[in-house]
Motif scaffolding. Structure first.
Motif, PDB file in Angstrom:
ATOM      1  N   LEU A 186      56.763  73.701  34.563  1.00 43.20           N
ATOM      2  CA  LEU A 186      58.076  73.079  34.401  1.00 43.20           C
ATOM      3  C   LEU A 186      58.117  71.670  34.986  1.00 43.20           C
ATOM      4  CD1 LEU A 186      60.226  76.201  35.327  1.00 43.20           C
ATOM      5  CD2 LEU A 186      59.486  75.435  33.063  1.00 43.20           C
ATOM      6  N   GLY A 187      56.969  71.182  35.465  1.00 39.51           N
ATOM      7  CA  GLY A 187      56.895  69.835  36.016  1.00 39.51           C
ATOM      8  C   GLY A 187      56.146  69.827  37.331  1.00 39.51           C
ATOM      9  N   ALA A 188      55.488  68.718  37.629  1.00 39.82           N
ATOM     10  CA  ALA A 188      54.660  68.622  38.834  1.00 39.82           C
ATOM     11  C   ALA A 188      55.467  68.804  40.109  1.00 39.82           C
ATOM     12  CB  ALA A 188      53.937  67.275  38.855  1.00 39.82           C
ATOM     13  N   ASP A 189      56.733  68.425  40.080  1.00 38.06           N
ATOM     14  CA  ASP A 189      57.579  68.508  41.278  1.00 38.06           C
ATOM     15  C   ASP A 189      58.503  69.717  41.277  1.00 38.06           C
ATOM     16  OD1 ASP A 189      56.511  66.059  42.133  1.00 38.06           O
ATOM     17  OD2 ASP A 189      58.038  64.923  41.042  1.00 38.06           O
ATOM     18  N   PHE A 190      58.391  70.547  40.242  1.00 39.45           N
ATOM     19  CA  PHE A 190      59.375  71.620  40.090  1.00 39.45           C
ATOM     20  C   PHE A 190      59.317  72.627  41.234  1.00 39.45           C
ATOM     21  CE2 PHE A 190      61.332  75.488  38.610  1.00 39.45           C
ATOM     22  CZ  PHE A 190      62.425  75.042  37.896  1.00 39.45           C
ATOM     23  N   LEU A 191      58.120  73.042  41.636  1.00 40.17           N
ATOM     24  CA  LEU A 191      58.002  74.048  42.692  1.00 40.17           C
ATOM     25  C   LEU A 191      58.632  73.543  43.986  1.00 40.17           C
ATOM     26  CD1 LEU A 191      56.990  76.716  43.850  1.00 40.17           C
ATOM     27  CD2 LEU A 191      54.768  75.626  44.259  1.00 40.17           C
ATOM     28  N   GLY A 192      58.313  72.297  44.360  1.00 38.56           N
ATOM     29  CA  GLY A 192      58.894  71.738  45.582  1.00 38.56           C
ATOM     30  C   GLY A 192      60.402  71.664  45.511  1.00 38.56           C
ATOM     31  N   ASP A 193      60.925  71.263  44.355  1.00 37.65           N
ATOM     32  CA  ASP A 193      62.378  71.184  44.181  1.00 37.65           C
ATOM     33  C   ASP A 193      63.003  72.572  44.262  1.00 37.65           C
ATOM     34  OD1 ASP A 193      62.202  68.453  43.860  1.00 37.65           O
ATOM     35  OD2 ASP A 193      62.257  68.534  41.664  1.00 37.65           O
TER      36      ASP A 193
END
Length: 237
Positions: A219-226
């Motif tokens: 879902l995007g490179a930053d999705f997990l962190g978000d």
């Protein structure tokens, strides 16, 4: 978010005084989680007489992460700057030193403990060891280093909501093995101490397959962190 301070002199005369930034703490395979956390007495001194203390000005919680890869990624993204937390990983099942450190942080900083793991029985079992190690670990196991760690995610209900909204590819779904089902039976047994009744129902009724945390990168490179940031933030609203 957390400072670990050592003050004292070894028998050899070497001064070990100093403070390190312990915002992200990995297991005994890397510093600073070593046997000193087991050896530390009620006054905070290890067997060599070195005083070890922990302090934090802004940390709101302790985030225990099952997997080293996810821990490293969230560390690189500096999740702890976005949401003040102390990140710890045992790189899978935690050793005694890691559990002792988490217990020290929990008791001396008075912070809640949240657990982040894959959506599978193995991941939940890893978190459960921080709560109760089991009889097989002997006198140093069981509840000596027990902390009330909350299963924050990735939970079946979390993933169902994400999949309904984003429709992740079929490749992220993994079939449960016989060993997985045995772990599920153990986790959901009425005598099992870690999960509450609602969580046991969620595991037994909703966990029809396995999904790794890394699946969220679809879902995007930053999705997990978000996603982790939003989960933590919701705990304090």
């Amino acid at each position: 978010s957390v400072e670990i301070t050592r003050r004292g002199t070894l028998p050899s005369g070497k001064d070990v005084s100093g403070t390190i930034d312990g915002t992200a703490l990995s297991s005994i395979q890397g510093l600073p989680i070593t046997r000193e956390w087991i050896e530390r007495d009620e006054e905070g001194r290890n067997e060599q007489g070195v005083e070890i203390s922990v302090s934090s000005k802004d940390a709101k919680c302790i985030l225990v992460i099952e997997k080293e890869g996810v821990f490293n990624r969230l560390s690189e993204e500096r999740l702890y700057d976005r949401f003040p937390c102390i990140m710890v990983t045992g790189k899978g099942f935690p050793d005694l030193c890691t559990r002792a450190l988490v217990k020290t942080l929990y008791e001396e900083l008075d912070l809640p403990v949240f657990g982040l793991c894959d959506m599978n029985p193995y991941g939940i079992s890893v978190l459960s060891v921080y709560f109760c190690a089991g009889d097989r670990m002997g006198v140093d196991g069981n509840y000596r280093y027990s902390v009330p760690i909350e299963w924050m995610g990735l939970r079946p209900t979390d993933f169902a909501a994400l999949h309904e909204k984003h429709r992740l590819p079929n490749t992220v779904f993994q079939a449960l093995t016989d060993l997985d089902r045995k772990r599920m039976d153990s986790l959901t047994d009425e005598m099992s101490p870690y999960l509450d009744e609602d969580e046991k129902d969620e595991v037994s009724e909703e966990m029809k397959y396995k999904v790794e945390l890394e699946a969220l990168y679809w879902l995007g490179a930053d999705f997990l962190g978000d996603w982790v940031f939003n989960k933590l933030q919701a705990r304090f609203e």
